[in-house]
Design a protein around this motif. Structure first.
Motif, PDB file in Angstrom:
ATOM      1  N   VAL A 220       0.830  -1.210   0.000  1.00 32.10           N
ATOM      2  CA  VAL A 220       0.000   0.000   0.000  1.00 32.10           C
ATOM      3  C   VAL A 220       0.866   1.262   0.000  1.00 32.10           C
ATOM      4  N   MET A 221       2.133   1.142   0.356  1.00 35.17           N
ATOM      5  CA  MET A 221       3.048   2.282   0.248  1.00 35.17           C
ATOM      6  C   MET A 221       3.047   2.861  -1.164  1.00 35.17           C
ATOM      7  N   ASP A 222       2.769   2.017  -2.165  1.00 33.89           N
ATOM      8  CA  ASP A 222       2.827   2.468  -3.556  1.00 33.89           C
ATOM      9  C   ASP A 222       1.638   3.322  -3.979  1.00 33.89           C
ATOM     10  N   PHE A 223       0.672   3.524  -3.112  1.00 31.12           N
ATOM     11  CA  PHE A 223      -0.461   4.372  -3.457  1.00 31.12           C
ATOM     12  C   PHE A 223      -0.230   5.836  -3.075  1.00 31.12           C
ATOM     13  N   VAL A 224       0.845   6.117  -2.341  1.00 33.73           N
ATOM     14  CA  VAL A 224       1.035   7.468  -1.809  1.00 33.73           C
ATOM     15  C   VAL A 224       1.514   8.435  -2.880  1.00 33.73           C
ATOM     16  N   LYS A 225       2.634   8.139  -3.546  1.00 40.34           N
ATOM     17  CA  LYS A 225       3.165   9.089  -4.521  1.00 40.34           C
ATOM     18  C   LYS A 225       2.238   9.297  -5.725  1.00 40.34           C
ATOM     19  N   PRO A 226       1.584   8.250  -6.249  1.00 42.68           N
ATOM     20  CA  PRO A 226       0.604   8.536  -7.310  1.00 42.68           C
ATOM     21  C   PRO A 226      -0.479   9.516  -6.859  1.00 42.68           C
ATOM     22  N   ALA A 227      -0.943   9.359  -5.604  1.00 46.53           N
ATOM     23  CA  ALA A 227      -1.970  10.274  -5.104  1.00 46.53           C
ATOM     24  C   ALA A 227      -1.442  11.699  -5.013  1.00 46.53           C
ATOM     25  N   MET A 228      -0.190  11.849  -4.558  1.00 51.55           N
ATOM     26  CA  MET A 228       0.375  13.175  -4.374  1.00 51.55           C
ATOM     27  C   MET A 228       0.758  13.843  -5.684  1.00 51.55           C
ATOM     28  N   ARG A 254      -8.110  -3.673   4.503  1.00 48.12           N
ATOM     29  CA  ARG A 254      -7.974  -2.481   5.362  1.00 48.12           C
ATOM     30  C   ARG A 254      -7.094  -1.426   4.693  1.00 48.12           C
ATOM     31  N   TRP A 255      -7.372  -1.227   3.424  1.00 46.62           N
ATOM     32  CA  TRP A 255      -6.559  -0.338   2.582  1.00 46.62           C
ATOM     33  C   TRP A 255      -6.471   1.071   3.150  1.00 46.62           C
ATOM     34  N   SER A 256      -7.587   1.640   3.578  1.00 47.60           N
ATOM     35  CA  SER A 256      -7.585   3.023   4.043  1.00 47.60           C
ATOM     36  C   SER A 256      -6.704   3.196   5.277  1.00 47.60           C
ATOM     37  N   GLN A 257      -6.802   2.261   6.226  1.00 47.32           N
ATOM     38  CA  GLN A 257      -5.980   2.360   7.431  1.00 47.32           C
ATOM     39  C   GLN A 257      -4.496   2.174   7.111  1.00 47.32           C
ATOM     40  N   ARG A 258      -4.209   1.275   6.189  1.00 46.45           N
ATOM     41  CA  ARG A 258      -2.821   1.069   5.782  1.00 46.45           C
ATOM     42  C   ARG A 258      -2.293   2.282   5.014  1.00 46.45           C
ATOM     43  N   LEU A 259      -3.156   2.910   4.235  1.00 51.75           N
ATOM     44  CA  LEU A 259      -2.741   4.105   3.507  1.00 51.75           C
ATOM     45  C   LEU A 259      -2.433   5.248   4.470  1.00 51.75           C
ATOM     46  N   ALA A 260      -3.149   5.305   5.592  1.00 53.27           N
ATOM     47  CA  ALA A 260      -2.852   6.323   6.596  1.00 53.27           C
ATOM     48  C   ALA A 260      -1.426   6.156   7.117  1.00 53.27           C
ATOM     49  N   VAL A 261      -1.005   4.912   7.345  1.00 51.52           N
ATOM     50  CA  VAL A 261       0.365   4.643   7.794  1.00 51.52           C
ATOM     51  C   VAL A 261       1.357   5.009   6.697  1.00 51.52           C
ATOM     52  N   ALA A 262       1.070   4.573   5.473  1.00 47.20           N
ATOM     53  CA  ALA A 262       1.969   4.858   4.354  1.00 47.20           C
ATOM     54  C   ALA A 262       2.119   6.354   4.120  1.00 47.20           C
ATOM     55  N   SER A 263       1.017   7.099   4.268  1.00 45.47           N
ATOM     56  CA  SER A 263       1.065   8.549   4.088  1.00 45.47           C
ATOM     57  C   SER A 263       1.938   9.205   5.150  1.00 45.47           C
ATOM     58  N   GLY A 264       1.761   8.788   6.403  1.00 44.90           N
ATOM     59  CA  GLY A 264       2.579   9.354   7.473  1.00 44.90           C
ATOM     60  C   GLY A 264       4.053   9.048   7.288  1.00 44.90           C
ATOM     61  N   TRP A 265       4.365   7.820   6.889  1.00 43.20           N
ATOM     62  CA  TRP A 265       5.758   7.424   6.619  1.00 43.20           C
ATOM     63  C   TRP A 265       6.360   8.349   5.574  1.00 43.20           C
ATOM     64  N   GLU A 266       5.661   8.530   4.444  1.00 44.63           N
ATOM     65  CA  GLU A 266       6.180   9.373   3.360  1.00 44.63           C
ATOM     66  C   GLU A 266       6.369  10.816   3.812  1.00 44.63           C
ATOM     67  N   LEU A 267       5.396  11.372   4.511  1.00 42.61           N
ATOM     68  CA  LEU A 267       5.465  12.784   4.888  1.00 42.61           C
ATOM     69  C   LEU A 267       6.547  13.039   5.928  1.00 42.61           C
ATOM     70  N   LEU A 268       6.648  12.167   6.922  1.00 46.16           N
ATOM     71  CA  LEU A 268       7.663  12.360   7.957  1.00 46.16           C
ATOM     72  C   LEU A 268       9.071  12.153   7.404  1.00 46.16           C
TER      73      LEU A 268
END
Length: 308
Positions: A220-228, A254-268
């Motif tokens: 699910v980490m791979d959904f972050v940069k395409p979204a941004m 549980r894609w949405s909850q996992r995406l929340a983690v992936a988003s925080g990882w990328e931003l931090l």
């Protein structure tokens, strides 16, 4: 590669932050030469081996033909030679083809990404390369990243005074603990955006490019940069991408909850990175997104609302 004969560069490709690439003329036809400008050579060689394994599994990526740790022709730097395919990256294609054609590229990209995520891996990756077996659970992987970021922010103080970094690191660890039981490791690209998608001369999807960030993590980490960097203001692209992903395999639990983690990882991670390379504009953009993510307890992640 003894059959290539004399080789000479004929054109320059789009430069990345860690590499420079050229189209090369050779006795066996055109090739792509990529020179590593920075980074750990052993880690990069490990990623190249994983890239080749992914290709062998049928994922649409360029075939690696050769690699040398230190090439005299490249000033002693690591040189990668790979398959050449005529075409254009999706950023250039999006400016010239129809909206429908771009959506088809997004649909094919989503399907290719799902193929990548299905490549079997033995475990979550280690901290150094992400491609040797590491922690047994996703929460342990995230905890290690949180500890690393704590140290990084001490060494490279980004000048954030409102407590958002500490709050973000705490929240990231908490969210990862909640979702960890359903997360299984997969191979992730981790740098998917328009310049890393190759289209043919007519603007149709060919393959994913630039696999230097491959790691065994939550896919699910791979959904972050395409979204941004691809889907902001382009909900039709996001819908086509999701449609393509679903066509090639199951949607993550549980894609949405996992995406929340992936988003925080990328931003931090990004706030620290952009601070260290002194890119003020990118740092401020990541801080803005990070503050929104923390205020929403992770719910305000980067994915376009209403697209799933």
């Amino acid at each position: 590669m003894p059959d290539t004969g004399p080789v000479r560069p004929v054109s320059v490709l789009r430069k990345g932050r860690s590499h420079a690439s050229w189209v090369l003329d050779s006795a066996v036809g055109p090739l792509v030469g990529k020179v590593l400008l920075c980074g750990d050579r052993d880690v990069v060689r490990r990623r190249i081996a994983e890239h080749q394994r992914v290709w062998e599994c049928g994922v649409p990526v360029p075939r690696v033909l050769g690699v040398t740790r230190s090439s005299p022709a490249a000033g002693g730097r690591l040189l990668i030679v790979s398959q050449y395919r005529s075409g254009q990256d999706a950023q250039d294609a999006a400016a010239t083809v129809s909206a429908t054609a771009v959506e088809e590229v997004m649909r094919a990209t989503g399907a290719a990404l799902n193929q990548l995520h299905q490549v079997p891996v033995p475990a979550f990756g280690d901290q150094a390369s992400g491609l040797f077996p590491g922690p047994r659970t996703w929460s342990a992987v995230v905890d290690a990243r949180v500890e690393l970021l704590h140290s990084a922010y001490r060494d490279h103080d980004p000048g954030v005074s409102d407590g958002v970094i500490e709050a973000g690191l705490t929240l990231l660890a908490e969210l990862a603990t909640e979702v960890s039981p359903v997360v299984r490791a997969g191979t992730a690209h981790l740098d998917l955006y328009l310049p890393n998608i190759l289209c043919d001369p007519d603007g149709r999807f060919l393959m994913l490019l630039d696999m230097e960030h491959l790691r065994w993590v939550d896919p699910v980490m791979d959904f972050v940069k395409p979204a941004m960097w691809m889907f902001d203001g382009q909900p039709g692209w996001a819908e086509a991408f999701v449609d393509g992903y679903r066509s090639a395999g199951a949607w993550p639990d549980r894609w949405s909850q996992r995406l929340a983690v992936a988003s925080g990882w990328e931003l931090l991670t990004g706030v620290d990175y952009w601070s260290r390379v002194r890119d003020t504009a990118m740092r401020e953009d990541y801080l803005r997104r990070l503050r929104a993510w923390v205020r929403s307890d992770g719910a305000g992640h980067v994915w376009p609302q209403g697209v799933r």
